[in-house]
Design a protein around this motif. Structure first.
Motif, PDB file in Angstrom:
ATOM      1  N   GLY A  75      -3.568 -11.185 -13.407  1.00  0.00           N
ATOM      2  CA  GLY A  75      -3.123 -12.040 -12.315  1.00  0.00           C
ATOM      3  C   GLY A  75      -3.510 -11.463 -10.969  1.00  0.00           C
ATOM      4  O   GLY A  75      -4.392 -10.616 -10.867  1.00  0.00           O
ATOM      5  N   ARG A  76      -2.821 -11.924  -9.944  1.00  0.00           N
ATOM      6  CA  ARG A  76      -3.166 -11.567  -8.580  1.00  0.00           C
ATOM      7  C   ARG A  76      -2.499 -10.263  -8.164  1.00  0.00           C
ATOM      8  O   ARG A  76      -1.796  -9.645  -8.945  1.00  0.00           O
ATOM      9  N   GLN A  77      -2.730  -9.887  -6.905  1.00  0.00           N
ATOM     10  CA  GLN A  77      -2.147  -8.653  -6.369  1.00  0.00           C
ATOM     11  C   GLN A  77      -0.636  -8.570  -6.625  1.00  0.00           C
ATOM     12  O   GLN A  77      -0.111  -7.532  -7.018  1.00  0.00           O
ATOM     13  N   VAL A  78       0.067  -9.696  -6.447  1.00  0.00           N
ATOM     14  CA  VAL A  78       1.528  -9.708  -6.628  1.00  0.00           C
ATOM     15  C   VAL A  78       1.924  -9.470  -8.078  1.00  0.00           C
ATOM     16  O   VAL A  78       3.082  -9.166  -8.359  1.00  0.00           O
ATOM     17  N   ASP A  79       0.981  -9.626  -9.000  1.00  0.00           N
ATOM     18  CA  ASP A  79       1.284  -9.391 -10.411  1.00  0.00           C
ATOM     19  C   ASP A  79       0.994  -7.945 -10.823  1.00  0.00           C
ATOM     20  O   ASP A  79       1.022  -7.625 -12.012  1.00  0.00           O
ATOM     21  N   SER A  80       0.696  -7.080  -9.838  1.00  0.00           N
ATOM     22  CA  SER A  80       0.487  -5.666 -10.140  1.00  0.00           C
ATOM     23  C   SER A  80       1.768  -5.105 -10.758  1.00  0.00           C
ATOM     24  O   SER A  80       2.868  -5.530 -10.419  1.00  0.00           O
ATOM     25  N   PHE A  81       1.616  -4.162 -11.680  1.00  0.00           N
ATOM     26  CA  PHE A  81       2.795  -3.651 -12.389  1.00  0.00           C
ATOM     27  C   PHE A  81       2.538  -2.241 -12.912  1.00  0.00           C
ATOM     28  O   PHE A  81       1.410  -1.749 -12.858  1.00  0.00           O
ATOM     29  N   GLU A  82       3.607  -1.605 -13.384  1.00  0.00           N
ATOM     30  CA  GLU A  82       3.485  -0.294 -14.017  1.00  0.00           C
ATOM     31  C   GLU A  82       4.029  -0.383 -15.435  1.00  0.00           C
ATOM     32  O   GLU A  82       4.916  -1.185 -15.707  1.00  0.00           O
TER      33      GLU A  82
END
Ligand code: GLN
Length: 201
Positions: free
Chosen positions: A112-119
Motif C-alpha cells: 500500500g501507500r506511505q500510510v500503510d507502512s508498518f513494523e
C-alpha cells in the motif's frame, strides 16, 4: 575485514554504512565505476528504485554493476534495493529497468501507500536469536521465486500473512524491509559472513 560498498546514488546510504561497519565490514560509498571496482560486495539501499535506476545509468554505473553481479559479486538489496536486483517487477514505472540477478518477481508498493507502512517481527531462516524487527516503508513483496531462490522469511501473521519478504539466491540477499533502520545488526552480520565465505571459495 571484507570491503563492502553501498550504492550511494540515492536512499538510506548512511544507515547501511553504519550497520555494515558495526557488522565487521569496511564500508564505503560507491558512486562511480572505479569505486565499484574496489569492493568485494555491494549493498543497494532503500529509497526509490526508479530514481536509483535512472541515476545508475546517468553515472555510467549500469553496465559495470551488471558485469560485477554477473561475475558473482555478493549483493544485498533492501526494499528499493530488492527491486533493483529482481528479474521481474509488477507495477514497475514506465521505462524502469532492473539489474535482474535475482530470479524473483516483486510487486512494487505491494503493501500500500506511505500510510500503510508498518513494523513486524519476522522469523528468518539462518538467523539465530529470534525474529527480526522489520520496518516496511512502501515496501515490495515477492510474488514468485525461481527454483534456485531460497525463501528466508515471510510475514508471520495478520492481513499479509505468508507474503515473502526475504530471499537469497547464492551470494545475493534481498529483503523487502529495512534492517538498516533498526539497531539489530544480525542481518548485516549474516551478509558480511556470506561475503567472507565467498572470498574463501
Ligand atoms: N517504493 C519504493 C520503490 O519502488 C521502495 C521504498 C523503499 O525503499 N522504502 O522503489
Amino acid at each position: 575485514r571484507p570491503r563492502v560498498g553501498v550504492l550511494a546514488l540515492q536512499g538510506d546510504v548512511r544507515e547501511h554504512l553504519a550497520a555494515l561497519g558495526d557488522a565487521g565490514a569496511d564500508a564505503v560509498p560507491v558512486r562511480r565505476a572505479d569505486e565499484l571496482a574496489t569492493v568485494d560486495a555491494l549493498v543497494i539501499p532503500g529509497g526509490e528504485s526508479t530514481t536509483m535506476d535512472k541515476l545508475a545509468r546517468a553515472f555510467g554505473l549500469w553496465e559495470p554493476l551488471r558485469a560485477r553481479l554477473a561475475a558473482g559479486m555478493p549483493a544485498f538489496g533492501s526494499c528499493a534495493g530488492m527491486i533493483m536486483l529482481a528479474a521481474r517487477v509488477v507495477d514497475a514505472a514506465p521505462g524502469q529497468e532492473t539489474l535482474g540477478v535475482l530470479d524473483i518477481t516483486v510487486r512494487r508498493n505491494a503493501f500500500g501507500r506511505q500510510v500503510d507502512s508498518f513494523e513486524a517481527d519476522i522469523p528468518l531462516t539462518g538467523l539465530d536469536g529470534g525474529p527480526l524487527r522489520a520496518v516496511f516503508i512502501r515496501a515490495p513483496w515477492v510474488e514468485e521465486t525461481g527454483p534456485d531462490v531460497e525463501v528466508l522469511g515471510r510475514v508471520p501473521s495478520g492481513r499479509h500473512a505468508g507474503r515473502i519478504v526475504a530471499v537469497r539466491q547464492g551470494a545475493v540477499l534481498a529483503t523487502a524491509f529495512h534492517p538498516e533502520l533498526t539497531a539489530d545488526r544480525r542481518l548485516h552480520a549474516f551478509f558480511v559472513a556470506m561475503v567472507a565465505a565467498q572470498a574463501r571459495v
